[in-house]
Design a protein around this motif. Structure first.
Motif, PDB file in Angstrom:
ATOM      1  N   ALA A  30       0.648  -1.152  -0.069  1.00  0.00           N
ATOM      2  CA  ALA A  30       0.014   0.040  -0.065  1.00  0.00           C
ATOM      3  C   ALA A  30       0.850   1.185   0.095  1.00  0.00           C
ATOM      4  O   ALA A  30       0.591   2.134  -0.635  1.00  0.00           O
ATOM      5  CB  ALA A  30      -0.947  -0.125   1.299  1.00  0.00           C
ATOM      6  N   GLU A  31       1.996   1.279   0.626  1.00  0.00           N
ATOM      7  CA  GLU A  31       2.927   2.522   0.727  1.00  0.00           C
ATOM      8  C   GLU A  31       3.562   2.682  -0.650  1.00  0.00           C
ATOM      9  O   GLU A  31       3.854   3.566  -1.044  1.00  0.00           O
ATOM     10  CB  GLU A  31       4.064   2.139   1.695  1.00  0.00           C
ATOM     11  N   LEU A  32       3.815   1.681  -1.201  1.00  0.00           N
ATOM     12  CA  LEU A  32       4.447   1.638  -2.718  1.00  0.00           C
ATOM     13  C   LEU A  32       3.498   2.496  -3.465  1.00  0.00           C
ATOM     14  O   LEU A  32       3.855   3.337  -4.547  1.00  0.00           O
ATOM     15  CB  LEU A  32       4.531   0.301  -3.184  1.00  0.00           C
ATOM     16  N   TYR A  33       2.228   2.393  -3.553  1.00  0.00           N
ATOM     17  CA  TYR A  33       1.132   3.030  -4.312  1.00  0.00           C
ATOM     18  C   TYR A  33       0.503   4.057  -3.697  1.00  0.00           C
ATOM     19  O   TYR A  33      -0.426   4.592  -4.123  1.00  0.00           O
ATOM     20  CB  TYR A  33       0.132   1.920  -4.635  1.00  0.00           C
ATOM     21  N   LEU A  34       1.061   4.430  -2.907  1.00  0.00           N
ATOM     22  CA  LEU A  34       0.538   5.682  -1.841  1.00  0.00           C
ATOM     23  C   LEU A  34       0.237   6.912  -2.588  1.00  0.00           C
ATOM     24  O   LEU A  34      -0.898   7.611  -2.752  1.00  0.00           O
ATOM     25  CB  LEU A  34       1.217   6.087  -0.697  1.00  0.00           C
ATOM     26  N   GLY A  35       1.139   7.204  -3.659  1.00  0.00           N
ATOM     27  CA  GLY A  35       1.075   8.559  -4.402  1.00  0.00           C
ATOM     28  C   GLY A  35      -0.107   8.631  -5.429  1.00  0.00           C
ATOM     29  O   GLY A  35      -0.474   9.590  -6.146  1.00  0.00           O
ATOM     30  N   ALA A  36      -0.501   7.147  -5.547  1.00  0.00           N
ATOM     31  CA  ALA A  36      -1.874   7.143  -6.524  1.00  0.00           C
ATOM     32  C   ALA A  36      -2.958   7.860  -6.221  1.00  0.00           C
ATOM     33  O   ALA A  36      -3.975   8.287  -6.794  1.00  0.00           O
ATOM     34  CB  ALA A  36      -1.986   5.795  -6.740  1.00  0.00           C
ATOM     35  N   LEU A  37      -3.061   8.268  -4.971  1.00  0.00           N
ATOM     36  CA  LEU A  37      -4.187   8.935  -4.187  1.00  0.00           C
ATOM     37  C   LEU A  37      -4.144  10.304  -4.855  1.00  0.00           C
ATOM     38  O   LEU A  37      -5.390  10.717  -4.981  1.00  0.00           O
ATOM     39  CB  LEU A  37      -4.151   8.868  -2.601  1.00  0.00           C
ATOM     40  N   THR A  38      -3.064  10.677  -5.021  1.00  0.00           N
ATOM     41  CA  THR A  38      -2.993  12.255  -5.724  1.00  0.00           C
ATOM     42  C   THR A  38      -3.228  11.948  -7.158  1.00  0.00           C
ATOM     43  O   THR A  38      -3.436  13.259  -7.819  1.00  0.00           O
ATOM     44  CB  THR A  38      -1.736  12.886  -5.507  1.00  0.00           C
ATOM     45  N   ALA A  39      -3.483  10.778  -7.747  1.00  0.00           N
ATOM     46  CA  ALA A  39      -3.586  10.930  -9.071  1.00  0.00           C
ATOM     47  C   ALA A  39      -4.942  10.527  -9.290  1.00  0.00           C
ATOM     48  O   ALA A  39      -5.374  10.613 -10.823  1.00  0.00           O
ATOM     49  CB  ALA A  39      -2.697   9.743  -9.735  1.00  0.00           C
ATOM     50  N   THR A  40      -5.882  10.181  -8.513  1.00  0.00           N
ATOM     51  CA  THR A  40      -7.221   9.837  -8.642  1.00  0.00           C
ATOM     52  C   THR A  40      -8.210  11.025  -8.650  1.00  0.00           C
ATOM     53  O   THR A  40      -7.805  12.003  -8.480  1.00  0.00           O
ATOM     54  CB  THR A  40      -7.683   8.558  -7.787  1.00  0.00           C
ATOM     55  N   ASP A  41      -9.395  10.653  -8.935  1.00  0.00           N
ATOM     56  CA  ASP A  41     -10.408  11.914  -8.673  1.00  0.00           C
ATOM     57  C   ASP A  41     -10.294  12.628  -7.318  1.00  0.00           C
ATOM     58  O   ASP A  41      -9.980  11.802  -6.203  1.00  0.00           O
ATOM     59  CB  ASP A  41     -11.713  11.403  -8.998  1.00  0.00           C
ATOM     60  N   ARG A  42     -10.643  14.098  -7.154  1.00  0.00           N
ATOM     61  CA  ARG A  42     -10.441  14.685  -6.130  1.00  0.00           C
ATOM     62  C   ARG A  42     -11.231  14.457  -4.975  1.00  0.00           C
ATOM     63  O   ARG A  42     -10.793  14.248  -3.652  1.00  0.00           O
ATOM     64  CB  ARG A  42     -10.505  16.143  -6.379  1.00  0.00           C
ATOM     65  N   VAL A  43     -12.233  13.890  -5.084  1.00  0.00           N
ATOM     66  CA  VAL A  43     -13.320  13.322  -4.184  1.00  0.00           C
ATOM     67  C   VAL A  43     -12.845  12.074  -3.471  1.00  0.00           C
ATOM     68  O   VAL A  43     -12.864  12.234  -2.203  1.00  0.00           O
ATOM     69  CB  VAL A  43     -14.821  13.231  -4.426  1.00  0.00           C
ATOM     70  N   THR A  44     -12.316  11.275  -4.108  1.00  0.00           N
ATOM     71  CA  THR A  44     -11.926  10.072  -3.315  1.00  0.00           C
ATOM     72  C   THR A  44     -10.388  10.385  -2.560  1.00  0.00           C
ATOM     73  O   THR A  44     -10.633   9.918  -1.526  1.00  0.00           O
ATOM     74  CB  THR A  44     -11.315   9.031  -4.669  1.00  0.00           C
TER      75      THR A  44
END
Length: 778
Positions: A381-395
Motif C-alpha cells: 500500500a505504501e508503494l502505491y500511496l502517491g496514486a491517491l493524488t492521481a485519482t479523482d479529487r473526491v476520493t
C-alpha cells in the motif's frame, strides 16, 4: 525514537539533592541560528515590502528633496522651494520648541514638508507609470533593424524612463501595473462571431449571430454591470474565478488532465551520477527560492521596459494543493527547510538547511546517497500511496480526512505537503537517442505521469531525476502557469552546469573533500524515513486509486518530435511572427490529419496586467483557412500561397496582441457565465459557447527567461521544452518550443481510445507542413 531524543535541547529532574538541569548547548546553538535565519527573512520581507510600497520612489529621492529644501533655507538670500508649504506647516509646530533652539520649529516644518512633498511625488509617479503601462501602441508596431518607431511610442518610452525608479525588486512593479480592462459585450460578441465564421456554414452562423444579439441586448447587459462592478474593486476580474472554477473546483484527476511537465537540456550530458545531479539541482532550486524570498530576482521586462506581473512566483515553493470534497484549496507556507524524497516506494524527509544555512551540494549528495542505499522495503500500500493524488479529487479528499489526519500518518503527510518541493529518484533511465525517437517519447511520458503512483501530483512541482541523471519536472497547474515554473527550471539547469558543475568522477565539486569541510557526514541530520499506518480499508482505496491512474495513463498517446530542418532563422525572411508561423503549420497539419478545420486554443499571457494569467487566442481564422486551402490547391501559385500565409500570420498576430492587451474573447465570456450561474439565469448562448470542445489545444514554451542562454554559442543548451495531456477526448494537445535559430520541438498528446487521433501521425504531418511552408517562403 532517536529523532525525538535529539530534538530535546534540555531536560531537568528533581531529586533529593535538588534540581538537576542538563543542557545541550550544540542544539541550542542550532536552534538560535535557525531563529536568526527566520528573523532575517522576516526583516528582509518587511524592508522589501516597504520598498515596494514606495516604488518608484526611494530613500535617496527623499534625501534629495530634503537637501533641496534645506539648501534653499540656508542659501543667501533664503529661498522657500516649498512655495509656502513649510511656513504653513510651521504654524502647527509647538512654538516652545524654539526654547531648545530658535531654528528647531522651522527645521521640523521643513522635515515634515519634505516627507509630504516626497509622498505626493511618489504617488504621482506611481499613477503616471500605471497610466503609461496602459499604453499598448508599442505592441502594434513592427520590430527589426529597418522598422520605424512612431513618435508617440518614442515619447512614451522616454516618459517611462523618467518616471520609473531604479533597482526594482521582484515585486516592485506590482502596484504600478494596470488592472485588466473589461471589454464591452458588443466588442466581445463581434470578435467571437468573427472567430467562428470559418467553422460555420451560413445557416449555423446566422443562428449563432441571432443568439449573440439576443444575449447582448438581454441578459448580457445585466451580467456586464455586475462584472463592471467587480472590475473596479478587484485588481483582476478574471484570475480568482479562473483559479477557483477551472482548477480548484475540478473533480477529475489532475494527473495528465491538469499537470504539465518540462524536460532537461537533452543534448547535454553533465554526469551519470543520479545523486550528484539531484544534489546540484536541489541546491540551485533553493538559490532560486532565496532570490524570490529576498526579491533579488529581477522582474521580467519586455523590451527592457514593460514589466510582467510577478505575483505567481510567490507560490512556486512550499506550496501544495489540498483536496476537498467540493473544492480544493492551495496551501502555502512562508518557509520550509526540508524536501520530501521518493525512492522505490519509500518517502523520506531530508533537511536542507542546517545551522542556519543551506547545505552545500556535496552534503546534499551524501544525504541522497543514504536514501538510495537504504534497503528497507515499502509495504504494497505504501508503494502505491502517491496514486491517491492521481485519482479523482473526491476520493482523495475523503481518504485524506479519514485516514491521514491522525496518528503517525498526519506528520508524515505534513512532511510531504509542507516540503519546499518533492524530489523523485527514479529507478529507471530517462533517455534521449536521436536514432530511437521512442525513447524520448517514454522520457516525456515518465515526466507527465510516471507510473501513476511514483509522483506526488498535488505538490507545486516534482523534481524528477532518472537513474542515468537526466532530469525533468512535473508541475501542478492551479498555483501558476508554465512560464514561472519554466523560469525556475531553466535557472536550475543553467546553474547546475555553468556554476556548480561536477568533478572528473561525476560527483558534485568538493565531494571528495567533504569531511574536511565545515560539517562531516556524521554531523549532518540523517534522512528520516516517513512512516505510515495503512489499514485494510485505506489499502483498498489506494489500490483502487492505482487502478484508476493506470486507466488514465494507459490511454495517453504522447510523441515528441524534434524538427531540425530549419528554424526561426528562415522564418525571419518571411517577416512574420515565428509563433504565428508555427500556428499556421498546425492548422495545415490538422486539416491533413482530420480533413476539416476545428476550434483551436492557443494560450497567451495577460501578465502585462496585475495578477494576470492567461487568455485564449483562436488561431483558426478565415485567413488561416484560406491559406490552408491554397496549399492544397495545385493551381495556386507560390506567390499566392506566400501572400495568404503572410495575411494569415498577421491576422493571428493581431489576435494574439489583442489577447495580451485584455481584448480577448474567452475569459470575458467565462466571467459572464460565472455571473449567470450566481444569478441562476440560464443563457443558451453562453452555454453553447463554453461547451464548444477545443480539439486542438496548443501552447508555446517560453525560453531564455533567465537571459543567461546563448544557444548560438552553446547549442548543447537546447532544451526539449515540455508538454501537457490532451484536452479533448478526440483532440490533440500540442506544446512547442522554438529552440534557438534552427530547431523546433513539438510535444503532441492524444488519447489511444480515440480511433481518429494518432500523435505520431500528427507529428509527421506537422513536419511535412513545415517543409512545404519553407518551399514557398525561400
Amino acid at each position: 525514537m532517536a529523532e525525538a531524543h535529539s530534538a530535546v535541547a534540555f531536560n531537568f529532574s528533581v531529586t533529593h539533592e535538588g534540581v538537576s538541569i542538563d543542557y545541550d548547548w550544540e542544539l541550542f546553538s542550532i536552534l538560535c541560528k535557525a531563529g536568526v535565519r527566520s528573523w532575517k527573512k522576516s526583516i528582509s520581507r518587511l524592508v522589501n515590502n516597504i520598498r515596494n510600497g514606495l516604488y518608484p520612489a526611494s530613500h535617496r529621492s527623499l534625501v534629495l528633496v530634503w537637501t533641496v529644501l534645506y539648501g534653499g533655507e540656508l542659501s543667501k538670500p533664503g529661498f522657500d522651494f516649498s512655495f509656502g508649504a513649510s511656513s504653513r506647516v510651521e504654524g502647527f509646530v509647538p512654538q516652545h520648541l524654539a526654547e531648545i533652539h530658535p531654528q528647531l520649529p522651522r527645521c521640523l516644518a521643513v522635515f515634515v514638508t519634505g516627507v509630504g512633498m516626497w509622498s505626493c511625488l511618489s504617488v504621482f509617479r506611481r499613477y503616471m507609470l500605471k497610466a503609461l503601462f496602459s499604453y499598448k501602441g508599442w505592441m502594434l508596431e513592427s520590430r527589426g533593424k529597418n522598422s520605424k518607431v512612431s513618435l508617440a511610442t518614442r515619447l512614451w518610452f522616454v516618459a517611462v524612463r523618467i518616471f520609473e525608479g531604479s533597482s526594482p525588486l521582484l515585486y516592485s512593479y506590482q502596484s504600478c501595473l494596470p488592472s485588466l480592462p473589461l471589454p464591452s459585450v458588443a466588442d466581445t460578441m463581434q470578435r467571437y462571431l468573427r472567430s467562428v465564421r470559418a467553422l460555420c456554414n451560413d445557416e449555423e452562423f446566422e443562428r449563432l449571430t441571432k443568439l449573440a444579439q439576443e444575449f447582448q441586448a438581454g441578459p448580457g447587459r445585466r451580467f456586464q454591470r455586475y462584472l463592471w462592478f467587480k472590475s473596479w474593486w478587484a485588481p483582476n476580474y478574471v484570475t480568482d474565478w479562473w483559479e477557483e472554477f477551472i482548477y480548484l473546483r475540478g473533480r477529475s484527476a489532475i494527473m495528465v488532465n491538469s499537470n504539465f511537465y518540462a524536460a532537461d537540456a537533452i543534448l547535454m550530458k553533465v554526469t551519470t551520477n543520479q545523486c550528484a545531479r539531484a544534489a546540484n539541482l536541489i541546491h540551485a532550486a533553493f538559490l532560486f527560492r532565496r532570490m524570490i524570498d529576498f526579491q533579488t530576482l529581477k522582474p521580467i521586462l519586455l523590451q527592457g521596459v514593460i514589466p510582467l506581473c510577478s505575483a505567481q512566483y510567490a507560490r512556486l515553493f512550499n506550496t501544495t494543493r489540498v483536496p476537498g470534497v467540493e473544492t480544493d484549496r492551495i496551501r502555502h507556507s512562508h518557509d520550509s527547510t526540508h524536501i520530501a524524497v521518493y525512492h522505490k516506494g519509500r518517502y523520506f524527509k531530508i533537511i536542507t538547511h542546517y545551522r542556519g544555512r543551506l547545505l552545500y551540494p556535496p552534503e546534499l549528495q551524501r544525504q541522497l546517497e543514504q536514501v538510495v542505499v537504504d534497503d528497507s522495503k515499502p509495504s504494497s500500500a505504501e508503494l502505491y500511496l502517491g496514486a491517491l493524488t492521481a485519482t479523482d479529487r473526491v476520493t482523495w479528499a475523503v481518504a485524506r480526512k479519514e485516514y491521514f489526519r491522525r496518528g503517525i500518518n498526519k506528520p508524515s503527510l505534513d512532511a510531504i505537503e509542507r516540503a519546499a518541493f518533492v524530489v523523485i529518484l527514479d529507478d529507471e533511465d530517462l533517455v534521449y537517442d536521436e536514432k530511437d525517437p521512442d525513447k524520448l517519447d517514454h522520457y516525456a511520458q515518465m515526466l507527465l505521469h510516471g507510473k501513476g503512483f511514483d509522483r506526488w501530483y498535488d505538490k507545486s512541482f516534482n523534481m524528477i531525476i532518472g537513474r542515468n541523471a537526466r532530469a525533468g519536472i512535473n508541475v501542478e497547474h492551479s498555483w501558476a502557469d508554465a512560464p514561472v515554473a519554466g523560469h525556475c527550471w531553466e535557472y536550475c539547469i543553467y546553474t547546475d552546469h555553468a556554476r556548480l558543475g561536477y568533478d572528473e568522477d561525476g560527483n558534485t565539486k568538493g565531494y571528495n573533500e567533504f569531511n574536511s569541510r565545515e560539517l562531516s557526514i556524521k554531523e549532518l541530520p540523517r534522512p528520516i524515513r516517513l512512516k505510515w499506518d495503512i489499514n485494510d480499508d485505506c489499502q483498498n482505496v489506494i489500490f483502487k486509486a492505482k487502478a484508476d491512474a493506470d486507466k488514465i495513463l494507459s490511454d495517453v498517446d504522447l510523441h515528441v518530435e524534434r524538427f531540425a530542418e530549419y528554424g526561426k532563422r528562415i522564418i525571419k525572411k518571411c517577416r512574420v511572427s515565428p509563433d504565428a508561423y508555427l500556428q499556421m503549420a498546425l492548422q495545415l497539419a490538422y486539416f491533413r490529419d482530420q480533413g476539416k478545420f476545428n476550434l483551436t486554443y492557443e494560450a497567451s499571457m495577460t501578465r502585462l496586467f496585475r495578477d494576470g494569467r492567461t487568455e485564449t487566442v483562436r488561431p483558426c481564422t478565415m485567413e488561416s483557412c484560406e491559406w490552408v486551402r491554397s496549399m492544397l490547391d495545385e493551381k495556386a501559385t507560390k506567390e499566392e500561397k506566400k501572400q495568404k500565409l503572410v495575411d494569415a500570420c498577421n491576422t493571428h498576430q493581431m489576435g494574439y496582441q489583442n489577447a495580451m492587451c485584455g481584448k480577448g474573447i474567452d475569459r470575458h465570456m467565462f466571467c459572464l457565465y460565472v455571473i449567470s450561474k450566481y444569478l441562476e439565469i440560464d443563457s443558451p448562448f453562453l452555454k453553447e459557447v463554453l461547451c464548444e470542445p477545443w480539439r486542438l489545444s496548443t501552447s508555446q514554451t517560453p525560453i531564455n527567461q533567465t537571459g543567461f542562454l546563448n544557444l548560438d554559442d552553446h547549442p548543447e543548451w537546447i532544451a526539449a521544452g515540455g508538454g501537457f495531456g490532451p484536452v479533448a477526448d478526440d483532440g490533440y494537445g500540442v506544446s512547442y518550443l522554438i529552440a534557438g535559430e534552427d530547431n523546433f520541438f513539438f510535444h503532441v498528446s492524444s488519447k489511444r481510445s480515440c480511433p481518429q487521433t494518432d500523435s505520431t501521425r500528427f507529428s509527421k504531418n506537422i513536419s511535412q507542413a513545415l517543409l512545404e511552408m519553407r518551399d514557398i517562403i525561400v
